[in-house]
Design an enzyme around this catalytic site. Structure first.
Site, PDB file in Angstrom:
ATOM      1  CE  LYS A   1      30.213  42.138  21.808  1.00  0.00           C
ATOM      2  NZ  LYS A   1      30.821  41.711  23.082  1.00  0.00           N
TER       3      LYS A   1
ATOM      4  CG  ASP B   1      32.774  43.507  25.821  1.00  0.00           C
ATOM      5  OD1 ASP B   1      31.754  43.864  26.447  1.00  0.00           O
ATOM      6  OD2 ASP B   1      32.741  43.111  24.642  1.00  0.00           O
TER       7      ASP B   1
ATOM      8  N   GLY C   1      40.926  30.212  27.087  1.00  0.00           N
ATOM      9  CA  GLY C   1      40.187  30.648  25.905  1.00  0.00           C
ATOM     10  C   GLY C   1      40.947  31.742  25.174  1.00  0.00           C
TER      11      GLY C   1
ATOM     12  N   GLY D   1      39.224  33.452  22.237  1.00  0.00           N
ATOM     13  CA  GLY D   1      38.258  33.983  21.273  1.00  0.00           C
ATOM     14  C   GLY D   1      38.084  35.485  21.449  1.00  0.00           C
ATOM     15  N   GLY D   2      36.958  35.997  20.958  1.00  0.00           N
ATOM     16  CA  GLY D   2      36.697  37.435  20.996  1.00  0.00           C
ATOM     17  C   GLY D   2      36.668  37.999  22.407  1.00  0.00           C
TER      18      GLY D   2
ATOM     19  CE1 TYR E   1      26.123  38.225  31.033  1.00  0.00           C
ATOM     20  CE2 TYR E   1      23.975  37.917  32.069  1.00  0.00           C
ATOM     21  CZ  TYR E   1      24.753  38.381  31.023  1.00  0.00           C
ATOM     22  OH  TYR E   1      24.150  39.015  29.961  1.00  0.00           O
TER      23      TYR E   1
END
Ligand code: ATR
Length: 288
Positions: A78, A114, A139, A141-142, A232
């Site tokens: 990504k 996203d 969190g 992160g990405g 998920y």
């Protein structure tokens, strides 16, 4: 452009799409996207491509050469993929990652769906308006970058970001503070928060196979609070189960996956994505 092919077979007019990842064969995107194309009678096919990092450049050149209309890009490409594109949309540039590429006659533009997919899922599935809300993100992160950027556009009252590595939370908060009131903190500071309207987990803690783990045991769940998890698999994490038992409104992670795909589908085809058909296709595939 999309010549109808009601038989659903691949022929010499079929427009091609795919996802590039490493690994990629667990991806539910082909099942989801092909169900959407079928539902709308679009003559297109979507496949998964196992692209190793040292072949990413060639793969992107292949999109131009073979005239694929679009691709999704997943872990670990990504960030790296951005250098091979002709243009990167402003939000994707700020987030620092691309998950969707649109090919307009050889000109490749990168987007990040996203975060906006997450927000659309949250609003659609919980009916909530984020304006003026106090948001807590676990969190940094990405995944958190995309989600915090999209949440920040919704005019929340505040976004507090808690991370195991506090410095990363502070840095992400700083990057997004032009859009909203953002602050970073360590995980231990979560126990002092009692006024959150929305708490969401962006870490991988609780993901299969470690389904008994929870990302933050020190959050106090309140009735009516929205608690959301990007994971998920499992469809409902242990953390969400605990939140639900405490009377919180639970928002599961599958929605973000569906709506990031819905946005990609809409960018490529210009048509509204058949989200419920996509959801059923993914659910069926997860159950098999
Ligand atoms: P992604 O793109 O899925 O967000 P990432 O960029 O590697 O993946 O970020 C993972 C996030 O989950 C980070 O916030 C990470 O915390 P650190 O920055 O401290 O590494 C968090 N995370 C992963 N495993 C964790 C764990 N066992 N406990 C707490 N946080 C964890």
């Amino acid at each position: 452009m999309n010549i109808r092919n009601s038989a659903g077979t691949i022929d010499s007019h079929t427009i091609l799409y795919g996802v590039f990842g490493d690994p990629v064969h667990h991806s539910k995107s082909p099942v989801m996207m092909n169900a959407a194309f079928r539902e709308l009678g679009i003559n297109a096919a979507y496949a998964a491509f196992h692209v190793k990092p040292d072949r990413l450049r060639d793969a992107v050149y292949g999109v131009r050469a073979l005239q694929y209309r679009g691709v999704n890009v997943t872990i670990p490409h990504k960030v790296e993929v951005m250098q091979y594109l002709d243009e990167v949309d402003e939000a994707a540039r700020i987030i620092g990652a691309v998950n969707t590429i649109v090919n307009d006659d050889g000109k490749l533009t990168g987007y990040n769906t996203d975060g906006i997919g997450y927000v659309r899922s949250l609003k659609t599935e919980t009916g909530s308006d984020l304006r003026g809300k106090r948001i807590v993100v676990i969190g940094a992160g990405g995944a958190a970058r995309g989600v915090v950027h999209a949440l920040a556009q919704e005019r929340p009252s505040s976004i507090r970001i808690a991370n195991r590595t506090k410095d990363k939370a502070v840095e992400l908060a700083k990057d997004m503070s032009v859009f909203a009131d953002c602050s970073g903190m360590g995980m231990e500071e979560l126990s002092a928060i009692s006024d959150a309207d929305l708490v969401l987990n962006t870490t991988s803690v609780g993901m299969h196979p470690h389904t008994d783990q929870v990302p933050a045991a020190n959050i106090s769940f309140q009735p009516g609070m929205i608690v959301s998890d990007l994971i998920y698999n499992p469809l409902e994490t242990r953390w969400l189960q605990l939140a639900g038992q405490a009377g919180a409104v639970v928002h599961r992670g599958l929605g973000m996956f569906l709506y990031q795909g819905a946005y990609a589908f809409e960018y490529w085809t210009g048509k509204p994505a058949p989200v419920e058909v996509m959801r059923e296709a993914v659910m069926r595939s997860l159950q098999n």
